[in-house]
Design an enzyme around this catalytic site. Structure first.
Site, PDB file in Angstrom:
ATOM      1  N   CYS A   1       0.831  -1.198   0.000  1.00 13.33           N
ATOM      2  CA  CYS A   1       0.000   0.000   0.000  1.00 13.33           C
ATOM      3  C   CYS A   1       0.874   1.261   0.000  1.00 13.33           C
ATOM      4  O   CYS A   1       1.522   1.541  -1.002  1.00 13.33           O
ATOM      5  CB  CYS A   1      -0.969  -0.057   1.166  1.00 13.33           C
ATOM      6  SG  CYS A   1      -2.459   0.850   0.822  1.00 13.33           S
TER       7      CYS A   1
ATOM      8  N   HIS B   1      -3.596  -5.113   1.938  1.00  9.05           N
ATOM      9  CA  HIS B   1      -2.999  -5.283   3.273  1.00  9.05           C
ATOM     10  C   HIS B   1      -3.011  -6.750   3.708  1.00  9.05           C
ATOM     11  O   HIS B   1      -3.913  -7.163   4.439  1.00  9.05           O
ATOM     12  CB  HIS B   1      -3.789  -4.454   4.293  1.00  9.05           C
ATOM     13  CG  HIS B   1      -3.514  -2.996   4.228  1.00  9.05           C
ATOM     14  ND1 HIS B   1      -2.604  -2.373   5.051  1.00  9.05           N
ATOM     15  CD2 HIS B   1      -4.007  -2.038   3.419  1.00  9.05           C
ATOM     16  CE1 HIS B   1      -2.551  -1.087   4.762  1.00  9.05           C
ATOM     17  NE2 HIS B   1      -3.395  -0.853   3.769  1.00  9.05           N
TER      18      HIS B   1
ATOM     19  N   GLU C   1      -1.396  -8.128   5.913  1.00  9.24           N
ATOM     20  CA  GLU C   1      -1.169  -8.267   7.366  1.00  9.24           C
ATOM     21  C   GLU C   1      -2.472  -8.142   8.150  1.00  9.24           C
ATOM     22  O   GLU C   1      -2.484  -8.368   9.346  1.00  9.24           O
ATOM     23  CB  GLU C   1      -0.133  -7.226   7.832  1.00  9.24           C
ATOM     24  CG  GLU C   1      -0.638  -5.805   8.031  1.00  9.24           C
ATOM     25  CD  GLU C   1      -0.882  -5.044   6.726  1.00  9.24           C
ATOM     26  OE1 GLU C   1      -0.767  -5.641   5.621  1.00  9.24           O
ATOM     27  OE2 GLU C   1      -1.207  -3.842   6.814  1.00  9.24           O
TER      28      GLU C   1
HETATM   29  N1  GLN Z   1      -3.709   6.167   0.371  1.00 11.26           N
HETATM   30  C1  GLN Z   1      -2.574   6.039   1.210  1.00 11.26           C
HETATM   31  C2  GLN Z   1      -1.404   6.880   0.708  1.00 11.26           C
HETATM   32  O1  GLN Z   1      -1.462   7.424  -0.357  1.00 11.26           O
HETATM   33  C3  GLN Z   1      -2.125   4.614   1.336  1.00 11.26           C
HETATM   34  C4  GLN Z   1      -3.133   3.852   2.115  1.00 11.26           C
HETATM   35  C5  GLN Z   1      -2.614   2.683   2.851  1.00 11.26           C
HETATM   36  O2  GLN Z   1      -1.401   2.459   2.986  1.00 11.26           O
HETATM   37  N2  GLN Z   1      -3.522   1.921   3.364  1.00 11.26           N
HETATM   38  O3  GLN Z   1      -0.460   6.975   1.405  1.00 11.26           O
END
Ligand code: GLN
Length: 218
Positions: free
Chosen positions: A95, A189, A191
């Site tokens: 992410c 995610h 985790e």
């Molecule tokens: N949208 C977030 C960002 O741009 C990332 C979201 C996340 O890590 N769950 O940092």
């Protein structure tokens, strides 16, 4: 050593003896450490660049990419992570971690590590819904449980990937899990579920890299 039921059937990796660091500046650090330990490896939160010296693999967690990016610069992590990444250290970005590993992000953004040959769009699903879960077909981790239940939170997507990138899962026209050499790149995610298959896949990369380094490497 048999572990609880079907969760660990993907890999025969023995995580013992391996140390995986989780960049502990902001975001979902403890959850990744728990998954690493459940895979049988040692997980350590990395708060200073010197901590990178002792790890066989690194996870850059989800969180807020702008915040983590600022702290990466402030604490002097950028060059050491780039250096270790370029010399083959397995790195898993999830992410926000994926955003930071990427070479390019659509629109304005802070400094990137630029190790992964992918272009990322932040909050790619965010206009419709902030968080959602979906069952994905993920290449490379299938077992008797074919689909992988993935949790997306303000998730990015890899809207373009370079020739050296293998896409393992896609959603909505973009890649959401991909591998490029020693890098594993995930928009969701892993985790936040109890399914260890994605972490086991990464541990497998870590084990192979560590074996290579111990046997013929420098
Ligand atoms: N949208 C977030 C960002 O741009 C990332 C979201 C996340 O890590 N769950 O940092």
């Amino acid at each position: 050593m048999p572990r609880s039921g079907r969760r660990t059937s993907y890999s025969t990796v023995d995580g013992n003896g391996l140390t995986v660091g989780v960049l502990a500046l902001q975001g979902a650090v403890d959850e990744h450490l728990r998954m690493i330990e459940e895979c049988g490896a040692r997980g350590v939160g990395i708060k200073r660049p010197a901590g990178l010296d002792d790890v066989d693999g690194l996870i850059i967690p989800g969180g807020e990419s702008t915040a983590i990016g600022k702290l990466i610069s402030e604490y002097g992590f950028a060059d050491p992570i780039r250096r270790r990444g370029m010399s083959g250290l397995p790195i898993f970005g999830t992410c926000a971690g994926l955003i930071l590993l990427s070479r390019d992000v659509v629109g304005a953004h802070g400094p990137l590590l630029g190790l992964a040959d992918v272009t990322v769009e932040r909050n790619a699903f965010g206009r419709q819904v902030d968080s959602f879960e979906d069952d994905l077909e993920v290449e490379g981790i299938e077992d008797e449980e074919r689909l992988y239940h993935a949790v997306f939170i303000r998730a990015p997507v890899m809207e373009a990937v370079g020739a050296g990138v293998t896409v393992m899962a896609s959603l909505g026209g973009g890649a959401v899990l991909a591998r490029e050499g020693n890098l594993l790149l995930g928009a969701f995610h892993p985790e936040l579920t109890s399914d260890l298959r994605v972490h086991r896949f990464f541990l497998d990369m870590v084990a192979k890299a560590a074996r290579g380094a111990r046997h013929g490497g420098r």
